[in-house]
Scaffold this motif. Structure first.
Motif, PDB file in Angstrom:
ATOM      1  N   GLY A  23     -14.861  -5.088  -2.955  1.00 20.87           N
ATOM      2  CA  GLY A  23     -13.522  -5.425  -3.427  1.00 20.87           C
ATOM      3  C   GLY A  23     -12.593  -4.234  -3.307  1.00 20.87           C
ATOM      4  N   THR A  24     -11.419  -4.363  -3.891  1.00 25.38           N
ATOM      5  CA  THR A  24     -10.394  -3.324  -3.858  1.00 25.38           C
ATOM      6  C   THR A  24     -10.287  -2.683  -5.232  1.00 25.38           C
ATOM      7  OG1 THR A  24      -9.177  -4.533  -2.154  1.00 25.38           O
ATOM      8  CG2 THR A  24      -7.979  -2.828  -3.379  1.00 25.38           C
ATOM      9  N   SER A  25     -10.274  -1.336  -5.245  1.00 26.44           N
ATOM     10  CA  SER A  25     -10.103  -0.607  -6.513  1.00 26.44           C
ATOM     11  C   SER A  25      -8.877   0.290  -6.388  1.00 26.44           C
ATOM     12  CB  SER A  25     -11.344   0.225  -6.814  1.00 26.44           C
ATOM     13  OG  SER A  25     -11.530   1.220  -5.811  1.00 26.44           O
ATOM     14  N   TRP A  26      -8.389   0.772  -7.513  1.00 25.09           N
ATOM     15  CA  TRP A  26      -7.230   1.649  -7.513  1.00 25.09           C
ATOM     16  C   TRP A  26      -7.467   2.831  -8.442  1.00 25.09           C
ATOM     17  CZ3 TRP A  26      -4.407   2.694 -11.945  1.00 25.09           C
ATOM     18  CH2 TRP A  26      -4.672   1.883 -13.059  1.00 25.09           C
ATOM     19  N   ILE A  72      -5.259   2.990  -3.399  1.00 23.13           N
ATOM     20  CA  ILE A  72      -6.115   1.803  -3.405  1.00 23.13           C
ATOM     21  C   ILE A  72      -7.168   1.966  -2.322  1.00 23.13           C
ATOM     22  CG2 ILE A  72      -4.416   0.237  -4.410  1.00 23.13           C
ATOM     23  CD1 ILE A  72      -3.761  -0.756  -1.622  1.00 23.13           C
ATOM     24  N   LYS A  73      -8.371   1.499  -2.626  1.00 21.90           N
ATOM     25  CA  LYS A  73      -9.479   1.627  -1.688  1.00 21.90           C
ATOM     26  C   LYS A  73     -10.138   0.269  -1.498  1.00 21.90           C
ATOM     27  CE  LYS A  73     -10.456   6.474  -2.740  1.00 21.90           C
ATOM     28  NZ  LYS A  73     -11.460   7.456  -3.224  1.00 21.90           N
ATOM     29  N   ASP A  74     -10.349  -0.108  -0.234  1.00 21.60           N
ATOM     30  CA  ASP A  74     -11.003  -1.371   0.098  1.00 21.60           C
ATOM     31  C   ASP A  74     -12.457  -1.101   0.434  1.00 21.60           C
ATOM     32  OD1 ASP A  74      -8.614  -3.040  -0.033  1.00 21.60           O
ATOM     33  OD2 ASP A  74      -7.967  -1.964   1.773  1.00 21.60           O
ATOM     34  N   ARG A  89       0.830  -1.206   0.000  1.00 23.72           N
ATOM     35  CA  ARG A  89       0.000   0.000   0.000  1.00 23.72           C
ATOM     36  C   ARG A  89       0.866   1.258   0.000  1.00 23.72           C
ATOM     37  NH1 ARG A  89      -2.356   0.660   5.430  1.00 23.72           N
ATOM     38  NH2 ARG A  89      -0.267   1.536   5.700  1.00 23.72           N
ATOM     39  N   ASP A  90       1.883   1.298   0.872  1.00 26.42           N
ATOM     40  CA  ASP A  90       2.722   2.495   0.982  1.00 26.42           C
ATOM     41  C   ASP A  90       3.542   2.726  -0.281  1.00 26.42           C
ATOM     42  OD1 ASP A  90       1.720   2.797   3.515  1.00 26.42           O
ATOM     43  OD2 ASP A  90       3.486   1.954   4.542  1.00 26.42           O
TER      44      ASP A  90
END
Length: 490
Positions: free
Chosen positions: A484-487, A478-480, A468-469
């Protein structure tokens, strides 16, 4: 949407509601390059600005005839009484024919503008292809008593013209001030006044580019070619004449005078001028090394840049400043524009991935109205881009489930974003184009997100946080969510 377009007219020095002379038809003439060297960024900025203007006029439904000339005639571009034409000088240095120089740099000019995704003009006439038209206009001006012949050369009589007209109407200069700023005639000049400008010059024996005329074997002056070509293809009076700010005086001023002497009427309704470029806060100059060519900008092969930039990033950078504002190129500014460009095009591409809802959380009509409001205010592309990023924020919220958009609104938004991003701004690399680089980025991010997901499931928080960093440092968020996870690019 409304056609209530307002543009800044250099002639009146005010914003005016655009009303074409012939209803839905627009005639637009832009001064093209003198083809004796590589096209510089200042030229590019001018032609990209008018490409944007051309695109928006078409988008509004106007039928536009866009004429942009090529200056390939052997005239003295600084309108001096003597000297060497720059095309001829380049040909002599390279030991080739002048028209080889013309061909080489015309092809280079077209290649550069093609990289910038500029639409070719409807007509691209050359000065050498319109010598007879120039001679005909000069004959008419002489017959009106507003030009005179001396030793085979012909000069426009500014004092005589100014008795019934206003020489200086465009640049807002008074003839008395212009006279005080000129050198005294030294007795060797053929001119009656220092302000008089050449319509035709008698060629010296060594001058290569020359044509027969009623006065001498010679060549046209700097200004007459544009009057000949604009009146031939757009009529005696047409809507828009454009060019760089540096052409306002004397070139465009002289165009007005000789055209009005020829036809008896003002030639142009709206005069538009694109402003200049600086580099790192200073004037671009070959002598100081503070200069940048488009190819150097693309490749990064210059000490002024740490890397090259895609032509679309450079075009986007230019669109972030109003065409009438001075634009300063710098490496940091280009880097910031690169991030902004990718963020815009990523959101544009993501439209096909959005999940639709019954209702939209925002009014799509307000977003679209803001696009038109910006462009109708003298083609204000920086405000348009700011409004587009408001829409990007909405798209990104919909993407992660924090906002909604209906199917009908999504269809309408796609249509308008396509019109303004790829159409008006002329940007490629998004939804309207199969962008291989973007597809590869998607694939890479899917792998990275999967690796992070596995690390979290194995409670390997060190690896998860490192991923993430590292992405954050690279400008990727990135967002949870529960879906799900998107970027997205920052």
């Amino acid at each position: 949407m409304t056609k209530e377009l307002k543009l800044y007219n250099s002639l009146s020095a005010e914003k005016e509601v655009f009303k074409p002379i012939h209803s839905n038809y627009v005639g637009m003439y832009v001064c093209g390059p003198t083809v004796y060297s590589d096209v510089h960024l200042g030229n590019c900025r001018t032609f990209i600005s008018f490409d944007m203007i051309y695109r928006y006029l078409i988008h509004l439904g106007y039928k536009v005839r866009y004429v942009r000339n090529i200056t390939d005639a052997g005239h003295l571009v600084d309108d001096a009484d003597e000297g060497e034409d720059k095309i001829v000088k380049k040909a002599r240095l390279e030991q080739v024919e002048p028209m080889e120089i013309v061909q080489k740099y015309t092809v280079g000019f077209h290649d550069i503008l093609r990289n910038f995704n500029a639409i070719p003009p409807n007509i691209e006439p050359t000065a050498t292809g319109h010598i007879q038209e120039q001679i005909n206009i000069i004959e008419k001006i002489i017959s009106q008593g507003l030009a005179y012949e001396v030793n085979g050369s012909v000069y426009f009589n500014v004092d005589k013209y100014n008795e019934t007209a206003d020489y200086g109407i465009l640049s807002k200069r008074k003839i008395e001030d212009l006279m005080s700023g000129t050198r005294e005639l030294d007795g060797q000049s053929e001119k009656k006044s220092p302000l008089d400008f050449a319509l035709w010059k008698k060629a010296s024996p060594e001058h290569i580019m020359r044509w027969n005329s009623p006065w001498s074997d010679g060549f046209p002056g700097w200004h007459i070619e544009c009057t000949a070509m604009s009146t031939k293809y757009l009529g005696e009076s047409f809507d828009i004449h454009g060019g760089g700010m540096d052409l306002k005086f004397p070139h465009h001023e002289c165009e007005i005078a000789q055209a009005q002497a020829f036809t008896g009427k003002p030639p142009v309704k709206y005069w538009l001028h694109a402003n200049l470029l600086t580099l790192n806060g200073k004037k671009m100059s070959k002598s100081t090394g503070n200069t940048l060519l488009p190819d150097e900008l693309f490749s990064g092969d210059t000490p002024l840049l740490e890397k090259g930039f895609d032509p679309m990033v450079v075009r986007f950078f230019m669109m972030q400043a109003h065409y009438r504002s001075v634009l300063d190129f710098s490496y940091d500014a280009l880097l910031a524009s690169e991030k902004g460009y990718h963020k815009l095009m990523t959101a544009y591409k993501d439209l096909d991935k959005l999940k639709v809802s019954e209702e939209s959380s925002e009014e799509v009509s307000k977003h679209i109205a803001a696009y038109y409001s910006a462009m109708n205010d003298d083609f204000n592309t920086p405000i348009l881009i700011a409004n587009l990023f408001d829409t990007v924020s909405w798209i990104n919220k919909v993407k992660v489930g924090q906002a909604t958009i209906s199917k009908a609104d999504l269809i309408e938004l796609k249509k308008e974003l396509d019109a303004f991003i790829t159409g008006v701004l002329g940007l490629t690399g998004g939804q309207a184009e199969n962008n291989d680089g973007a597809n590869k980025m998607d694939a890479v991010m899917e792998v990275i997100i999967e690796l992070r997901k596995n690390a979290r499931e194995n409670k390997d928080w060190t690896s998860s946080d490192l991923i993430r960093d590292s992405l954050t440092a690279a400008g990727i968020s990135i967002k949870d969510t529960k879906e799900g996870t998107s970027w997205s690019l920052n």
